[in-house]
Design an enzyme around this catalytic site. Structure first.
Site, short mmCIF file in Angstrom:
data_model
loop_
_atom_site.label_atom_id
_atom_site.label_comp_id
_atom_site.label_asym_id
_atom_site.label_seq_id
_atom_site.Cartn_x
_atom_site.Cartn_y
_atom_site.Cartn_z
CG ASP A 21 14.12 44.30 2.71
OD1 ASP A 21 14.72 44.00 1.65
OD2 ASP A 21 13.74 45.46 2.99
CG ASN A 23 16.58 45.12 -1.56
OD1 ASN A 23 15.66 45.00 -0.74
ND2 ASN A 23 16.39 44.93 -2.85
CG ASP A 25 12.67 45.88 -1.57
OD1 ASP A 25 12.67 45.23 -0.49
OD2 ASP A 25 12.63 45.34 -2.68
CG ASP A 29 15.88 40.52 -0.32
OD1 ASP A 29 16.59 39.84 0.44
OD2 ASP A 29 15.84 41.77 -0.29
CG ASP A 98 4.80 26.59 -3.32
OD1 ASP A 98 3.92 25.92 -3.87
OD2 ASP A 98 4.68 27.09 -2.19
CG ASP A 199 -0.69 26.16 -4.98
OD1 ASP A 199 -0.60 26.50 -3.81
OD2 ASP A 199 -1.54 26.63 -5.77
CD GLU A 256 -2.46 23.79 -0.95
OE1 GLU A 256 -2.78 24.63 -0.09
OE2 GLU A 256 -2.44 24.06 -2.16
CG HIS A 328 1.51 30.34 2.68
ND1 HIS A 328 1.74 28.98 2.63
CD2 HIS A 328 0.85 30.64 1.55
CE1 HIS A 328 1.23 28.49 1.53
NE2 HIS A 328 0.68 29.47 0.85
CG ASP A 329 -2.60 29.33 2.37
OD1 ASP A 329 -2.28 30.45 1.93
OD2 ASP A 329 -2.48 28.28 1.70
C1 NOJ Z 1 -2.79 27.30 -2.04
C2 NOJ Z 1 -1.77 28.25 -1.54
O1 NOJ Z 1 -1.21 27.75 -0.36
C3 NOJ Z 1 -2.45 29.58 -1.36
O2 NOJ Z 1 -1.63 30.52 -0.71
C4 NOJ Z 1 -2.88 30.07 -2.72
O3 NOJ Z 1 -3.63 31.26 -2.57
C5 NOJ Z 1 -3.74 29.04 -3.45
N1 NOJ Z 1 -3.21 27.72 -3.34
C6 NOJ Z 1 -3.82 29.37 -4.91
O4 NOJ Z 1 -2.59 29.13 -5.52
#
Ligand code: NOJ
Length: 558
Positions: A21, A23, A25, A29, A98, A199, A256, A328-329
């Site tokens: 970050d 700034n 908040d 960013d 992405d 995605d 993906e 991130h999932d």
């Molecule tokens: C896969 C992404 O990696 C995930 O974070 C997202 O929630 C779903 N696709 C829906 O876009």
């Protein structure tokens, strides 16, 4: 096998909201990312994959886009983006965007128009159906809980959303929609970006008829995946996208592709199929269980080994692998596949890195993985931010069979928020991520696990990754060599050989917290140690005792 820059590259994934970050908040960013480009350069990666930075109401942290050609205000402006791109390029770093085009946000102007009337020119950009027997058109359950259908008041019809109701699925059978997408992609390519991570791209094609899906005994909802994953026209659409957009640029693409098999991957990412460069497969993380994806068990090495070995040999010479353990999932990789207890965290993180980066394919590092960041000890439900975690709680606890106490360990282990806590830059307040209040809690172990400490320690996980990346640039066998698994049934050791034109690498990984004896295959005793995560300086005897989580890579030249 053809050479390509993206086969030789290492990719670093940034989840912008949690990276840096600038700034105050509390939200990461673009200027924050710019301030850390030198850090990434020092690590040695070639490509940055940016999770979505587009305008979005953030129902799913940017995976719900309301304008594909604007930047999310919280992240900055298009000028900031242009600066990021040019500064990254100036340092020899590429930027992959992405691309979220299975669905948009319900706040996208296409959907705002589409829902107004059956005669709207945008009606066909989305998937509308009449209800059945006073309910939705079929029994499908969405991946974020509830039905995949929401009834819309204006016309009384239902729209399809495989994810949340704020993520309506785009209708790829509309040529006009596909034109819009290709125009938008071309606009980004002309700006100079270096590729796309796509995605849930395996889900863009739906059949015309949408029948009920199989429902497990007593389950409220049916499964849409038999109809929507690798749907009837998906390869046709990707070949069209390739010929209309991708083939005109020297960019990289990674799809993906949840639910992908080796055979399907050879189509998506074949050397000569003209679709994508590579795909993400999820067999090592999507382990079916009683509670959908919710589980508390770590993934065992024999399972991991079997999955990766299948992919290594199945794609060799035919298509290209992507290699990842975290994103991130997913839970943090050292917590899910390694051993995050203090005594073993560093050594097992290095073991995992060795094991992954020595395979054939393009390796992906998820932010913080190079520090050995761990799952977060969340203390209450109010600390979670992720739509999937909160919906999971609603489905399984508030409206389902589990108690809070039963579901809590699932959440702690598997929640996507584990990967989304702020990047740990230093031991200063909020891990040096922000001077404000972070949008999600910081993992309290930042006082010990942080980038500043890693950079000051020559034995850190960070420098270990740096070395792995350098080796990749030095020895083509790491990128292009064939793969052969040894010791197929050993419960603790994962051992494989890479080979290119007579040069061989032997990769030995002890995935257990105990010492293990191992006898080298012929010809490796006394060979060069390319890298090791402990202090071994030579392997002169045919048999050796591996320390807990020890990894050694030996090289036998031609
Ligand atoms: C896969 C992404 O990696 C995930 O974070 C997202 O929630 C779903 N696709 C829906 O876009």
């Amino acid at each position: 096998m053809n050479r390509a820059w993206w086969k030789e590259a290492v990719v670093y994934q940034i989840y912008p909201r949690s990276f840096m970050d600038s700034n105050g908040d509390g939200i990461g960013d673009l200027n924050g990312i710019i301030s850390k480009l030198d850090y990434l350069k020092l690590l040695g990666v070639d490509v940055i994959w940016l999770s979505p930075v587009y305008q979005s109401p953030n129902a799913d942290n940017g995976y719900d886009i309301s304008d594909y050609q604007a930047i999310m205000a919280e992240f900055g402006t298009m000028e900031d983006f242009d600066r990021l791109l040019s500064q990254a390029h100036g340092k020899g770093l590429k930027i992959v965007m992405d691309l979220v085009v299975n669905h948009s946000s319900d706040e996208h102007k296409w959907f705002v128009e589409s829902r107004k009337s059956v005669n709207s020119p945008y009606r066909n950009y989305y998937i509308w159906r009449d209800g059945k027997n006073g309910g939705p058109p079929n029994n499908w359950g969405s991946w974020f809980g509830g039905s995949t259908w929401t009834r819309d008041g204006a016309t009384g019809m239902y729209y399809l959303h495989l994810f949340s109701p704020k993520q309506p699925d785009l209708n790829w059978s509309s040529p006009a929609l596909r034109d819009e997408i290709y125009r938008m992609m071309t606009w980004w390519c002309d700006k100079g970006i270096d590729g796309f991570r796509m995605d849930v791209i395996s889900m863009i094609s739906k059949p015309d008829i949408l029948p009920d899906g199989p429902a497990e005994n007593g389950a409220q909802y049916g499964d849409f995946t038999p109809y929507c994953i690798h749907g009837p026209h998906v390869h046709e659409y990707l070949r069209e996208m390739n010929s209309r957009v991708l083939s005109h640029y020297d960019i990289m693409t990674v799809g993906e592709t949840s639910g992908v098999t080796v055979e399907q991957a050879r189509l998506y990412a074949g050397e000569d199929t003209h679709e994508l460069n590579m795909v993400f497969q999820f067999e090592h993380v999507d382990v079916p269980g009683k509670y959908a994806g919710w589980r508390t068990n770590k993934i065992s090495m024999p399972f991991l080994r079997a999955v990766f070995s299948k992919w290594q040999t199945g794609l060799n010479g035919k298509a290209w692998n992507s290699l990842f353990l975290g994103n991130h999932d997913q839970p943090r990789s050292v917590s899910q596949f390694g051993d995050d207890r203090p005594a073993f965290r560093v050594v097992s993180a290095k073991l995992l890195a060795t094991w992954l980066h020595m395979m054939q394919g393009t390796p992906y590092i998820y932010q913080g993985e190079e520090l050995g960041m761990t799952n977060c000890p969340f203390e209450s439900l109010s600390e979670f931010r992720d739509i999937d975690s909160l919906n999971g709680y609603r489905t399984w606890v508030e409206n389902g069979p589990l108690t809070h106490a039963q579901f809590w360990p699932f959440l702690l282990f598997k929640s996507r928020d584990n990967a989304r806590t702020p990047m740990q830059w230093s031991a200063r307040p909020n891990a040096g991520f922000t001077t404000g209040t972070p949008w999600i809690r910081v993992n309290p172990n930042y006082t010990e696990i942080n980038a500043e400490a890693a950079l000051a320690d020559p034995n850190s996980i960070f420098y270990y990754y740096q070395k792995l990346i350098r080796l990749r640039k030095t020895y083509p066998v790491i990128v292009y060599g064939s793969y052969a698994l040894l010791e197929k049934n050993d419960p603790n050791l994962c051992v494989y050989i890479r080979e290119l034109a007579g040069e061989k690498l032997l990769v030995i990984c002890n995935f257990s917290d105990k010492k293990q004896a191992y006898t080298l295959p012929e010809g490796f005793s006394g060979t060069q140690i390319l890298i090791t995560n402990l202090n071994r300086s030579a392997v002169d005897e045919p048999s050796l005792t591996l320390q807990p989580y020890e990894a050694v890579v030996l090289r036998r030249p031609v």
